[in-house]
Scaffold this motif. Structure first.
Motif, PDB file in Angstrom:
ATOM      1  N   VAL A 193      20.782   1.740  49.144  1.00 30.20           N
ATOM      2  CA  VAL A 193      20.756   0.526  49.960  1.00 30.20           C
ATOM      3  C   VAL A 193      21.681  -0.531  49.362  1.00 30.20           C
ATOM      4  O   VAL A 193      21.976  -0.512  48.166  1.00 30.20           O
ATOM      5  N   ASN A 194      22.151  -1.446  50.222  1.00 32.75           N
ATOM      6  CA  ASN A 194      23.038  -2.538  49.798  1.00 32.75           C
ATOM      7  C   ASN A 194      24.255  -2.027  49.029  1.00 32.75           C
ATOM      8  O   ASN A 194      24.610  -2.544  47.971  1.00 32.75           O
ATOM      9  N   LEU A 195      24.886  -1.002  49.588  1.00 31.68           N
ATOM     10  CA  LEU A 195      26.020  -0.371  48.910  1.00 31.68           C
ATOM     11  C   LEU A 195      27.334  -1.077  49.221  1.00 31.68           C
ATOM     12  O   LEU A 195      27.465  -1.787  50.213  1.00 31.68           O
ATOM     13  N   HIS A 196      28.305  -0.830  48.364  1.00 30.49           N
ATOM     14  CA  HIS A 196      29.595  -1.515  48.440  1.00 30.49           C
ATOM     15  C   HIS A 196      30.670  -0.574  47.897  1.00 30.49           C
ATOM     16  O   HIS A 196      30.438   0.154  46.933  1.00 30.49           O
ATOM     17  N   PHE A 197      31.853  -0.586  48.550  1.00 27.31           N
ATOM     18  CA  PHE A 197      32.997   0.148  47.993  1.00 27.31           C
ATOM     19  C   PHE A 197      33.617  -0.705  46.889  1.00 27.31           C
ATOM     20  O   PHE A 197      34.163  -1.773  47.145  1.00 27.31           O
ATOM     21  N   ASP A 198      33.539  -0.218  45.674  1.00 29.31           N
ATOM     22  CA  ASP A 198      33.954  -0.988  44.497  1.00 29.31           C
ATOM     23  C   ASP A 198      35.194  -0.383  43.856  1.00 29.31           C
ATOM     24  O   ASP A 198      35.318   0.846  43.743  1.00 29.31           O
ATOM     25  N   HIS A 199      36.111  -1.242  43.432  1.00 29.30           N
ATOM     26  CA  HIS A 199      37.277  -0.801  42.667  1.00 29.30           C
ATOM     27  C   HIS A 199      36.875  -0.631  41.196  1.00 29.30           C
ATOM     28  O   HIS A 199      36.404  -1.578  40.564  1.00 29.30           O
ATOM     29  N   ILE A 200      37.057   0.557  40.667  1.00 27.80           N
ATOM     30  CA  ILE A 200      36.717   0.809  39.260  1.00 27.80           C
ATOM     31  C   ILE A 200      37.605  -0.058  38.363  1.00 27.80           C
ATOM     32  O   ILE A 200      37.118  -0.763  37.491  1.00 27.80           O
ATOM     33  N   ILE A 201      38.898   0.027  38.558  1.00 26.15           N
ATOM     34  CA  ILE A 201      39.834  -0.898  37.913  1.00 26.15           C
ATOM     35  C   ILE A 201      40.223  -1.921  38.973  1.00 26.15           C
ATOM     36  O   ILE A 201      40.766  -1.561  40.019  1.00 26.15           O
ATOM     37  N   PRO A 202      39.931  -3.199  38.775  1.00 22.70           N
ATOM     38  CA  PRO A 202      40.243  -4.212  39.786  1.00 22.70           C
ATOM     39  C   PRO A 202      41.708  -4.188  40.191  1.00 22.70           C
ATOM     40  O   PRO A 202      42.586  -3.908  39.359  1.00 22.70           O
ATOM     41  N   PHE A 203      41.962  -4.472  41.451  1.00 20.93           N
ATOM     42  CA  PHE A 203      43.336  -4.508  41.946  1.00 20.93           C
ATOM     43  C   PHE A 203      44.174  -5.495  41.144  1.00 20.93           C
ATOM     44  O   PHE A 203      45.343  -5.257  40.856  1.00 20.93           O
ATOM     45  N   SER A 204      43.548  -6.613  40.758  1.00 21.53           N
ATOM     46  CA  SER A 204      44.260  -7.650  40.003  1.00 21.53           C
ATOM     47  C   SER A 204      44.684  -7.178  38.623  1.00 21.53           C
ATOM     48  O   SER A 204      45.533  -7.775  37.978  1.00 21.53           O
ATOM     49  N   LYS A 205      44.076  -6.058  38.162  1.00 23.23           N
ATOM     50  CA  LYS A 205      44.422  -5.515  36.847  1.00 23.23           C
ATOM     51  C   LYS A 205      45.183  -4.198  36.967  1.00 23.23           C
ATOM     52  O   LYS A 205      45.244  -3.407  36.031  1.00 23.23           O
ATOM     53  N   GLY A 206      45.747  -3.953  38.144  1.00 22.54           N
ATOM     54  CA  GLY A 206      46.578  -2.777  38.332  1.00 22.54           C
ATOM     55  C   GLY A 206      45.909  -1.612  39.028  1.00 22.54           C
ATOM     56  O   GLY A 206      46.527  -0.562  39.219  1.00 22.54           O
ATOM     57  N   GLY A 207      44.645  -1.770  39.415  1.00 27.77           N
ATOM     58  CA  GLY A 207      43.938  -0.700  40.101  1.00 27.77           C
ATOM     59  C   GLY A 207      44.420  -0.513  41.525  1.00 27.77           C
ATOM     60  O   GLY A 207      44.963  -1.430  42.135  1.00 27.77           O
ATOM     61  N   SER A 208      44.213   0.680  42.062  1.00 27.46           N
ATOM     62  CA  SER A 208      44.701   1.022  43.394  1.00 27.46           C
ATOM     63  C   SER A 208      43.582   0.983  44.424  1.00 27.46           C
ATOM     64  O   SER A 208      42.415   1.252  44.116  1.00 27.46           O
ATOM     65  N   SER A 209      43.971   0.663  45.678  1.00 29.78           N
ATOM     66  CA  SER A 209      43.031   0.704  46.796  1.00 29.78           C
ATOM     67  C   SER A 209      43.188   1.976  47.613  1.00 29.78           C
ATOM     68  O   SER A 209      42.426   2.203  48.543  1.00 29.78           O
ATOM     69  N   ILE A 210      44.162   2.807  47.289  1.00 26.88           N
ATOM     70  CA  ILE A 210      44.510   3.914  48.161  1.00 26.88           C
ATOM     71  C   ILE A 210      44.181   5.280  47.572  1.00 26.88           C
ATOM     72  O   ILE A 210      44.600   6.299  48.106  1.00 26.88           O
ATOM     73  N   THR A 211      43.417   5.317  46.502  1.00 29.01           N
ATOM     74  CA  THR A 211      43.000   6.600  45.943  1.00 29.01           C
ATOM     75  C   THR A 211      41.507   6.565  45.638  1.00 29.01           C
ATOM     76  O   THR A 211      40.988   5.574  45.109  1.00 29.01           O
ATOM     77  N   ALA A 212      40.816   7.643  45.984  1.00 28.95           N
ATOM     78  CA  ALA A 212      39.377   7.721  45.746  1.00 28.95           C
ATOM     79  C   ALA A 212      39.052   7.678  44.254  1.00 28.95           C
ATOM     80  O   ALA A 212      37.938   7.317  43.875  1.00 28.95           O
ATOM     81  N   LYS A 213      40.021   8.031  43.420  1.00 30.39           N
ATOM     82  CA  LYS A 213      39.768   8.017  41.978  1.00 30.39           C
ATOM     83  C   LYS A 213      39.444   6.617  41.466  1.00 30.39           C
ATOM     84  O   LYS A 213      38.814   6.476  40.411  1.00 30.39           O
ATOM     85  N   ASN A 214      39.896   5.587  42.175  1.00 29.31           N
ATOM     86  CA  ASN A 214      39.652   4.216  41.718  1.00 29.31           C
ATOM     87  C   ASN A 214      38.585   3.494  42.546  1.00 29.31           C
ATOM     88  O   ASN A 214      38.380   2.307  42.389  1.00 29.31           O
ATOM     89  N   ILE A 215      37.912   4.211  43.434  1.00 27.91           N
ATOM     90  CA  ILE A 215      36.879   3.611  44.269  1.00 27.91           C
ATOM     91  C   ILE A 215      35.560   4.329  44.016  1.00 27.91           C
ATOM     92  O   ILE A 215      35.523   5.557  43.882  1.00 27.91           O
ATOM     93  N   GLN A 216      34.478   3.566  43.956  1.00 30.37           N
ATOM     94  CA  GLN A 216      33.162   4.139  43.751  1.00 30.37           C
ATOM     95  C   GLN A 216      32.133   3.366  44.577  1.00 30.37           C
ATOM     96  O   GLN A 216      32.402   2.248  45.033  1.00 30.37           O
ATOM     97  N   LEU A 217      30.961   3.957  44.752  1.00 31.94           N
ATOM     98  CA  LEU A 217      29.868   3.270  45.419  1.00 31.94           C
ATOM     99  C   LEU A 217      28.999   2.567  44.389  1.00 31.94           C
ATOM    100  O   LEU A 217      28.559   3.191  43.414  1.00 31.94           O
ATOM    101  N   LEU A 218      28.782   1.283  44.586  1.00 33.73           N
ATOM    102  CA  LEU A 218      27.854   0.515  43.757  1.00 33.73           C
ATOM    103  C   LEU A 218      26.899  -0.245  44.671  1.00 33.73           C
ATOM    104  O   LEU A 218      27.297  -0.701  45.751  1.00 33.73           O
ATOM    105  N   CYS A 219      25.662  -0.394  44.244  1.00 36.58           N
ATOM    106  CA  CYS A 219      24.728  -1.248  44.979  1.00 36.58           C
ATOM    107  C   CYS A 219      24.998  -2.693  44.582  1.00 36.58           C
ATOM    108  O   CYS A 219      25.733  -2.973  43.627  1.00 36.58           O
ATOM    109  N   ALA A 220      24.406  -3.614  45.313  1.00 40.68           N
ATOM    110  CA  ALA A 220      24.667  -5.033  45.069  1.00 40.68           C
ATOM    111  C   ALA A 220      24.289  -5.435  43.643  1.00 40.68           C
ATOM    112  O   ALA A 220      25.017  -6.180  42.984  1.00 40.68           O
ATOM    113  N   LYS A 221      23.173  -4.925  43.145  1.00 38.95           N
ATOM    114  CA  LYS A 221      22.710  -5.286  41.801  1.00 38.95           C
ATOM    115  C   LYS A 221      23.684  -4.789  40.731  1.00 38.95           C
ATOM    116  O   LYS A 221      24.075  -5.549  39.831  1.00 38.95           O
ATOM    117  N   CYS A 222      24.098  -3.535  40.823  1.00 36.52           N
ATOM    118  CA  CYS A 222      25.015  -2.980  39.824  1.00 36.52           C
ATOM    119  C   CYS A 222      26.408  -3.580  39.967  1.00 36.52           C
ATOM    120  O   CYS A 222      27.118  -3.752  38.968  1.00 36.52           O
TER     121      CYS A 222
END
Length: 231
Positions: A193-222
């Protein structure tokens, strides 16, 4: 209020907007918000697309309602500017807003965009500015196209470093891959519940938005816990 990247159900979306969203195009409904529902899935009824690394949305207008076509295929008819009553259709309302914007008579219309990822799973893509509209030929008929630019209206001004990672749309195929890989659950606590697509390495720090390797599911609390560690 949803944040860009939040994963929601259809009912949660309707509850947020305080109305039943039956149409894909909704011009200034209920709380005076303009809303569009998009889909980039295979066999989607309309041809929407993302450009400029996820910051531009080209949204296709909608067909005449099937029950009004006198047994004709709506896909064989021009998308309507007007209803049979002579009033503007939703296509016409959005098109008229662009015309008024270009004439300097109003600011660019702000549009909230929700995307259907798969049955029962939606994503909030943020607030876009409606900046252009036109008609073009497609399969021997005229269709409307609307150009929308992603804004920063959803981002916290006092926390731009953290929020800048969401100033572009994560591609649909990446979202679907991440959802399947993470089994629709937070990778830290397994909440669904309360899930979000999260960037593992933030885009502002060089992370990508176009590869699943840098995206994960996190709940709002985490997600908040990770946020606190970053700042």
């Amino acid at each position: 209020m949803f944040k860009v990247g939040d994963i929601i159900s259809y009912q949660e979306m309707c509850n947020e907007e305080k109305t039943s969203l039956q149409k894909g195009m909704n011009f200034r409904i209920k709380n005076n918000s303009s809303i569009i529902l998009m889909s980039l899935r295979k066999n989607a009824p309309y041809v929407d697309r993302i450009e400029n690394d996820g910051q531009i949305l080209i949204y296709e207008g909608h067909d005449i309602a099937k029950y009004k076509t006198l047994n004709q295929d709506p896909k064989s008819l021009d998308q309507p500017m007007f209803l049979p009553s002579g009033q503007l259709s939703e296509n016409g309302k959005f098109y008229n807003a662009v015309c008024n914007y270009k004439k300097g008579q109003q600011k660019a219309e702000l549009v909230k965009v929700y995307e259907k990822i798969m049955p029962g799973v939606w994503s909030y893509n943020g607030i876009f500015k409606l900046v252009d509209a036109w008609q073009e030929e497609s399969d021997n008929r005229k269709v409307f196209k609307f150009k929308l630019e992603l804004t920063n209206d959803d981002f916290k001004k006092d926390n731009a470093e953290f929020e800048i990672e969401h100033n572009r749309i994560i591609p649909t195929e990446v979202k679907k891959e991440v959802w399947k890989r993470d089994n629709g659950r937070c990778v830290i606590c397994s909440s669904n519940v309360n899930l979000h697509f999260d960037h593992i390495i933030p885009f502002s720090k060089g992370g990508s938005s176009i590869t699943a390797k840098n995206i994960q599911l996190l709940c709002a609390k985490c997600n908040l816990s990770k946020h606190d560690k970053i700042i």
